[in-house]
Design a protein around this motif. Structure first.
Motif, PDB file in Angstrom:
ATOM      1  N   VAL A 113       0.835  -1.208   0.000  1.00  0.00           N
ATOM      2  CA  VAL A 113       0.000   0.000   0.000  1.00  0.00           C
ATOM      3  C   VAL A 113       0.864   1.250   0.000  1.00  0.00           C
ATOM      4  O   VAL A 113       1.862   1.343   0.733  1.00  0.00           O
ATOM      5  CB  VAL A 113      -0.932   0.007   1.234  1.00  0.00           C
ATOM      6  CG1 VAL A 113      -1.692   1.327   1.332  1.00  0.00           C
ATOM      7  CG2 VAL A 113      -1.903  -1.168   1.168  1.00  0.00           C
ATOM      8  N   LEU A 114       0.470   2.218  -0.814  1.00  0.00           N
ATOM      9  CA  LEU A 114       1.056   3.557  -0.790  1.00  0.00           C
ATOM     10  C   LEU A 114      -0.005   4.513  -0.270  1.00  0.00           C
ATOM     11  O   LEU A 114      -1.125   4.554  -0.798  1.00  0.00           O
ATOM     12  CB  LEU A 114       1.515   3.974  -2.187  1.00  0.00           C
ATOM     13  CG  LEU A 114       2.217   5.340  -2.306  1.00  0.00           C
ATOM     14  CD1 LEU A 114       3.286   5.301  -3.401  1.00  0.00           C
ATOM     15  CD2 LEU A 114       1.224   6.472  -2.624  1.00  0.00           C
ATOM     16  N   LEU A 189      -2.186  -1.057  -3.969  1.00  0.00           N
ATOM     17  CA  LEU A 189      -3.311  -0.211  -3.578  1.00  0.00           C
ATOM     18  C   LEU A 189      -2.798   1.159  -3.150  1.00  0.00           C
ATOM     19  O   LEU A 189      -1.833   1.243  -2.390  1.00  0.00           O
ATOM     20  CB  LEU A 189      -4.079  -0.855  -2.419  1.00  0.00           C
ATOM     21  CG  LEU A 189      -5.258  -0.056  -1.841  1.00  0.00           C
ATOM     22  CD1 LEU A 189      -6.405   0.021  -2.857  1.00  0.00           C
ATOM     23  CD2 LEU A 189      -5.750  -0.672  -0.539  1.00  0.00           C
ATOM     24  N   VAL A 190      -3.450   2.199  -3.623  1.00  0.00           N
ATOM     25  CA  VAL A 190      -3.168   3.575  -3.194  1.00  0.00           C
ATOM     26  C   VAL A 190      -4.335   4.040  -2.327  1.00  0.00           C
ATOM     27  O   VAL A 190      -5.503   3.880  -2.702  1.00  0.00           O
ATOM     28  CB  VAL A 190      -3.000   4.520  -4.396  1.00  0.00           C
ATOM     29  CG1 VAL A 190      -2.869   5.974  -3.933  1.00  0.00           C
ATOM     30  CG2 VAL A 190      -1.780   4.120  -5.228  1.00  0.00           C
ATOM     31  N   VAL A 191      -4.014   4.593  -1.159  1.00  0.00           N
ATOM     32  CA  VAL A 191      -5.051   5.062  -0.234  1.00  0.00           C
ATOM     33  C   VAL A 191      -4.885   6.560  -0.030  1.00  0.00           C
ATOM     34  O   VAL A 191      -3.828   7.026   0.420  1.00  0.00           O
ATOM     35  CB  VAL A 191      -4.973   4.336   1.127  1.00  0.00           C
ATOM     36  CG1 VAL A 191      -6.046   4.883   2.078  1.00  0.00           C
ATOM     37  CG2 VAL A 191      -5.146   2.837   0.938  1.00  0.00           C
ATOM     38  N   LEU A 192      -5.926   7.317  -0.349  1.00  0.00           N
ATOM     39  CA  LEU A 192      -5.926   8.760  -0.147  1.00  0.00           C
ATOM     40  C   LEU A 192      -6.451   9.040   1.262  1.00  0.00           C
ATOM     41  O   LEU A 192      -7.654   9.085   1.500  1.00  0.00           O
ATOM     42  CB  LEU A 192      -6.799   9.449  -1.201  1.00  0.00           C
ATOM     43  CG  LEU A 192      -6.520   9.077  -2.668  1.00  0.00           C
ATOM     44  CD1 LEU A 192      -7.384   9.924  -3.607  1.00  0.00           C
ATOM     45  CD2 LEU A 192      -5.041   9.242  -3.003  1.00  0.00           C
ATOM     46  N   ALA A 193      -5.521   9.196   2.196  1.00  0.00           N
ATOM     47  CA  ALA A 193      -5.849   9.372   3.615  1.00  0.00           C
ATOM     48  C   ALA A 193      -5.951  10.866   3.919  1.00  0.00           C
ATOM     49  O   ALA A 193      -5.092  11.434   4.585  1.00  0.00           O
ATOM     50  CB  ALA A 193      -4.798   8.692   4.487  1.00  0.00           C
ATOM     51  N   ARG A 194      -7.009  11.483   3.405  1.00  0.00           N
ATOM     52  CA  ARG A 194      -7.209  12.932   3.451  1.00  0.00           C
ATOM     53  C   ARG A 194      -6.145  13.634   2.599  1.00  0.00           C
ATOM     54  O   ARG A 194      -5.519  14.608   3.035  1.00  0.00           O
ATOM     55  CB  ARG A 194      -7.218  13.455   4.884  1.00  0.00           C
ATOM     56  CG  ARG A 194      -8.457  13.087   5.682  1.00  0.00           C
ATOM     57  CD  ARG A 194      -9.755  13.595   5.070  1.00  0.00           C
ATOM     58  NE  ARG A 194      -9.796  15.047   4.967  1.00  0.00           N
ATOM     59  CZ  ARG A 194     -10.293  15.860   5.904  1.00  0.00           C
ATOM     60  NH1 ARG A 194     -10.750  15.366   7.030  1.00  0.00           N
ATOM     61  NH2 ARG A 194     -10.308  17.156   5.711  1.00  0.00           N
TER      62      ARG A 194
END
Length: 307
Positions: A113-114, A189-194
């Motif tokens: 994950v990024l 997977l790329v997660v946009l954490a705010r």
């Protein structure tokens, strides 16, 4: 006694019809596999079927030949990699018969994950903590931000931090750098954490089904900027957060998880922002977990979550 190293997860979907569950369970039984957990959903309106099977296939599990008898191996037992490869090769015949889209992976496998973040660090901090204690089946390989604010936190966790500033003029260059990092870190997977930047249509399309965003609102209400202030203007009695896949439409991607918290007329917009942080972290961590455990299957602009 088996360990999670002997366990696998099969996720599939196909046109609905008779015999699917029988074919899958029979395939596993013939190979000495034991089903630990099974979830399924037949969407009769759309005529589509979804299934997730968590099963144990111990080192001594035997394959079967076309006559249904055990097919011994030279060593008497497969290595983990050989066993997985053989299961995939043999299940391909079942999948072809029913026209399945499917994935078979080790249950213990972690998703690479990024994470992407801007100034607000609560979702980032929550995901890093959950990864650190082993609550999420992920390996955070890097963090990307358009600000420097979260560098010390990320580097304390021993994770590479990449500062990629973004302006309207430099957005194509910034996204090219992001895609380069996705490739170099072998990101799944790329997660946009705010992460408070809108991804381009081209990037969203290229990464379809591989980018999860947290929106600080109970979508489809209050899209775009400052949703808590929009909610306060409408006098809402609950605030919420929505984790969804990113697509080319702003805040319109398929929804994976949502959380709500009750509020009332005494809450200011700033109070709603503070209360909403808990909803954001919970919705996002749930979405990441379910995606990485193979529980989420895309169905057009909707998702099926097999929990």
């Amino acid at each position: 006694m088996t360990t999670q190293q002997d366990e696998y997860v099969l996720t599939l979907d196909c046109a609905e019809g008779p015999g699917i569950v029988y074919a899958v369970s029979g395939f596993l039984a013939e190979r000495g596999c034991d089903i630990i957990d099974i979830k399924q959903f037949g969407d009769r309106r759309a005529g589509h079927f979804y299934m997730r099977v968590h099963f144990e296939g111990s080192a001594g599990s035997a394959a079967t030949d076309t006559a249904g008898t055990a097919a011994p191996t030279e060593s008497g037992a497969d290595s983990d990699g050989d066993r997985l490869r053989r299961l995939r090769e043999e299940f391909a015949g079942v999948a072809e018969k029913f026209g399945m889209t499917w994935k078979l992976r080790p249950a213990a496998e972690k998703t690479r994950v990024l994470l992407m973040v801007s100034k607000f660090g609560h979702c980032l901090n929550d995901l890093l903590f959950r990864e650190r204690i082993g609550e999420l089946p992920i390996e955070v390989v890097a963090v990307v931000s358009n600000w420097e604010d979260q560098r010390s936190l990320v580097e304390w966790h021993g994770i590479p931090y990449h500062h990629i500033p973004v302006t309207k003029e430099t957005k194509p260059e910034a996204e090219a750098k992001l895609l380069s990092l996705v490739d170099s870190y072998d990101v799944e997977l790329v997660v946009l954490a705010r992460y408070m930047q809108v991804l381009s249509d081209a990037l969203a399309t290229k990464m379809a089904g591989r980018v999860i965003n947290i929106h600080h609102s109970f979508l489809p209400s209050f899209k775009g900027a400052k949703p808590y202030h929009q909610a306060w203007d409408r006098g809402v009695k609950t605030v919420g957060a929505t984790a969804h896949y990113v697509n080319a439409e702003l805040d319109e991607g398929p929804i994976i998880a949502q959380q709500v918290i009750e509020v009332d007329h005494t809450h200011s917009p700033e109070d709603l922002v503070a209360v909403g942080r808990d909803a954001e972290t919970k919705a996002l961590s749930n979405a990441v977990r379910w995606h990485c455990e193979g529980r989420v299957i895309l169905n057009g602009n909707r998702t099926v979550v097999l929990r």
